[in-house]
Write a protein that holds these residues in place. Structure first.
Motif: not given
Lengths: 465, 207
Positions: A371-378
């Motif tokens: 699984v490719q998991a990303w967090v992109v803060p706003g």
């Protein structure tokens, strides 16, 4: 005559009546982003016009910039010209520009509330349909097209007709494992993606009074998926507490006056709406989409519906097309469906409270292999605040990528896409055909559900985590 | 802007509901010059045999489609892309609000008719028979001669008939706008960004 919150803000912004129900409406705040801001400023110049009120315009690059760590305005080469145009033209026009890497940069609808650009009782526009997000603070905020962006730049007004009014009332408390995102998806599923067409929506009731301000921003963000271009929650003490002390918020006497004015922005008890709906939040389950419209929702422990059960032929065809595109069968359990990507971000769910929701689920666990998991803060603000709580290292240790602020994989206008045929659980707001990239299969969900799904490698019920 | 009065010709039936602006024009084409957008219009739906690629509907000036057409993103490119295909009028039972407003900025007429009327028109138009849209009388005339009356805001109708642009009209009110802003600054000093009662913002408000 009884008046609504909406009537009060609308009437206070009418510069002049134009006849036939049309008014010239003053616009207090104009947000510009790279995708539409630069081209609009160029269009304005080509007509020999200048920006009427640069002090009321605020710009930041978000749509067409890379979110890769260490990025700059040229990292995504196809967006480099849009970025440079916005930077150069806002500088020439004297418009505040929040550049990459500095405080203030972020997704327009995340940075504007947190900088105090968005204020209760103001009118706000942006060339982006999710401008309604800002209604969570009690602003009358809506998305507009390119021609209207030029119109506002040149005149600081818009020619508008008053929309009809709809109220959605919320009762009860949100259960364990459920978030405002689930409530919003549940409401869209129940009412349909066109329920709010032609309406301004007021979200009201005890459920809103007890809802944190960041949740109200999420709820108003998703309201355009009901077909309404504007939605809002009337301001209360929580709103004023949220706004107080933000960099561009009023101070001193102006603040005192603002708070007095905002207190008067209420819907009268005997006011009438053209349309009403009511929901008990206590009855909302963790909710996820299965199809290609935000109205295609189901409980996360439910099953994919059977098109034969649709109420009419058009809906049956739409469901069948959606299932074919999504690679799902009628009756299939959603929970356990393998996923390839998890995206936590977007103007729906990239605020600090969203990242905390996800972090609570992953603490001490690891993303499933494959699984490719990303967090992109706003925004840079969100990213910095998360840093001070140790969230980036927590996410990285769990196998997530922690990236730079922007729209990223919500809009796929920046080279960041889900590959064809791959399945994504995304905290964004649109599961349209190709939204996250050609052939990408998107399931909209809450940050908590997205985090649980990343751990499971499949759509997961966060209540089991 | 090209004025709109009567348009007559083939009406392409694309009877799906909720066709969003991401489907009408994919985001990666927003940099394409406006005149060239037509080739990318409705790209995700363009499988072999797609209705707008059939010879009888190539360049058709009318599009018949399902409810909630143009929902989603505010991109005005959606209107430009449809115009690039030659479409001047869309007929559906409902529209996304922002798309609907964008149509009028570009001389495109979005006609709203009941779903049953749209379905009936689509059935009759399927073999390429002409449909007529008359904005002066606000009627759609089906191939069998049936007339479907529609309503349209009179101001918007007038602007389409004359091909007038909103901005040109509003610029005439510049003095009135400035006067309103002067009064408003006294009424709501707090609405001026970062103001302690009438201050102003420089280009770097956080510094």
């Amino acid at each position: 005559m009884a008046r609504t919150f909406f009537d009060r803000i609308w009437d206070a912004h009418v510069v002049t009546e134009l006849g036939g129900g049309w008014v010239l409406l003053h616009i207090d705040r104009h947000l510009l982003h790279d995708l539409s801001g630069g081209p609009a400023l160029a269009d304005l110049a080509s007509r020999g016009l200048t920006v009427s009120r640069p002090d009321l315009c605020f710009a930041t690059p978000d749509h067409a910039v890379s979110s890769a760590p260490g990025r700059n305005g040229e990292t995504y080469t196809d967006g480099a010209k849009l970025y440079a145009t916005l930077r150069d033209r806002t500088r020439d026009a004297g418009i505040a520009f929040f550049d990459l890497g500095r405080r203030g940069q972020g997704i327009v609808h995340v940075m504007a509330p947190e900088l105090g650009i968005t204020l209760p009782g103001t009118t706000m526009v942006c060339g982006d349909s999710h401008t309604c997000t800002n209604g969570g603070l009690g602003a009358l905020a809506f998305g507009i097209g390119s021609s209207e962006v030029v119109h506002v730049l040149a005149t600081q007004t818009l020619r508008q007709q008053k929309p009809r009014q709809m109220r959605i009332t919320y009762d009860g408390h949100i259960p364990f494992g459920v978030t405002v995102k689930d409530v919003a998806l549940h409401v869209i599923g129940a009412l349909g993606a066109a329920a709010g067409v032609g309406h301004a929506i007021e979200h009201a009731g005890p459920g809103i009074a007890s809802m944190p301000v960041e949740g109200r921003l999420t709820l108003c963000n998703l309201s355009v998926e009901l077909g309404a271009k504007m939605a809002f929650c009337a301001p209360d003490q929580a709103t004023a507490d949220y706004v107080f002390g933000r960099p561009l918020a009023p101070v001193g006497d102006a603040w005192e006056m603002a708070v007095r004015d905002w207190a008067a922005l209420r819907t009268d008890d005997d006011a009438r709406f053209d349309k009403e709906a009511r929901f008990d939040m206590a009855a909302v389950p963790p909710t996820i989409t299965w199809g290609t419209s935000p109205e295609h929702t189901a409980a996360v422990d439910g099953v994919v519906p059977d098109p034969r059960a649709a109420s009419n032929a058009a809906t049956r065809d739409a469901w069948q097309d959606a299932l074919d595109y999504m690679g799902l069968r009628p009756g299939q359990a959603l929970r356990g469906t393998p996923v390839d990507w998890v995206f936590i971000g977007s103007c729906a769910n990239s605020r600090l409270s969203d990242l905390r929701d996800a972090a609570r689920v992953i603490r001490g666990r690891h993303v499933s292999p494959g699984v490719q998991a990303w967090v992109v803060p706003g925004s840079v603000e969100v990213s910095d605040a998360a840093e001070s709580e140790g969230l980036p290292s927590l996410f990285r240790a769990a196998g997530f990528q922690w990236r730079e602020p922007g729209c990223s994989m919500c809009v796929a206008a920046n080279g960041e896409i889900v590959p064809p045929g791959q399945r994504s659980v995304s905290t964004s707001n649109r599961n349209f055909v190709g939204r996250q990239g050609p052939g990408a299969r998107t399931h909209l969900a809450s940050p908590a559900t997205a985090a649980a799904s990343a751990l499971a490698g499949a759509i997961a019920d966060v209540r089991e985590y | 802007m090209q004025p709109f009065s009567i348009v007559s010709g083939p009406a392409a039936p694309l009877m799906r509901q909720d066709i969003d602006t991401d489907v009408i024009i994919r985001i990666e084409h927003v940099n394409v010059p406006r005149a060239e957008l037509g080739q990318w219009a409705l790209e995700p739906l363009r499988a072999p045999g797609f209705v707008l690629d059939q010879p009888m509907f190539r360049g058709a000036p009318i599009l018949l489609t399902g409810a909630n057409f143009g929902c989603g993103s505010s991109r005005e490119h959606a209107v430009w892309a449809l115009q690039g295909l030659g479409i001047r009028c869309v007929i559906a039972s409902s529209y996304g609000d922002i798309f609907f407003a964008n149509c009028f900025q570009n001389g495109m007429l979005p006609v709203t008719l009941p779903e049953t009327a749209v379905v009936s028109l689509a059935e009759q138009a399927a073999r390429g028979a002409n449909v007529t849209v008359d904005l002066r009388q606000c009627i759609v005339i089906a191939p069998d001669g049936t007339q479907h009356a529609f309503t349209l805001d009179p101001v918007r109708r007038e602007m389409l008939l004359e091909g007038v642009d909103e901005l040109g009209l509003t610029l005439r009110s510049a003095t009135q706008i400035t006067a309103w802003q002067r009064e408003d600054a006294l009424r709501r000093p707090w609405a001026i960004p970062n103001s302690a009662g009438g201050g102003s913002v420089n280009t770097d408000p956080l510094m």
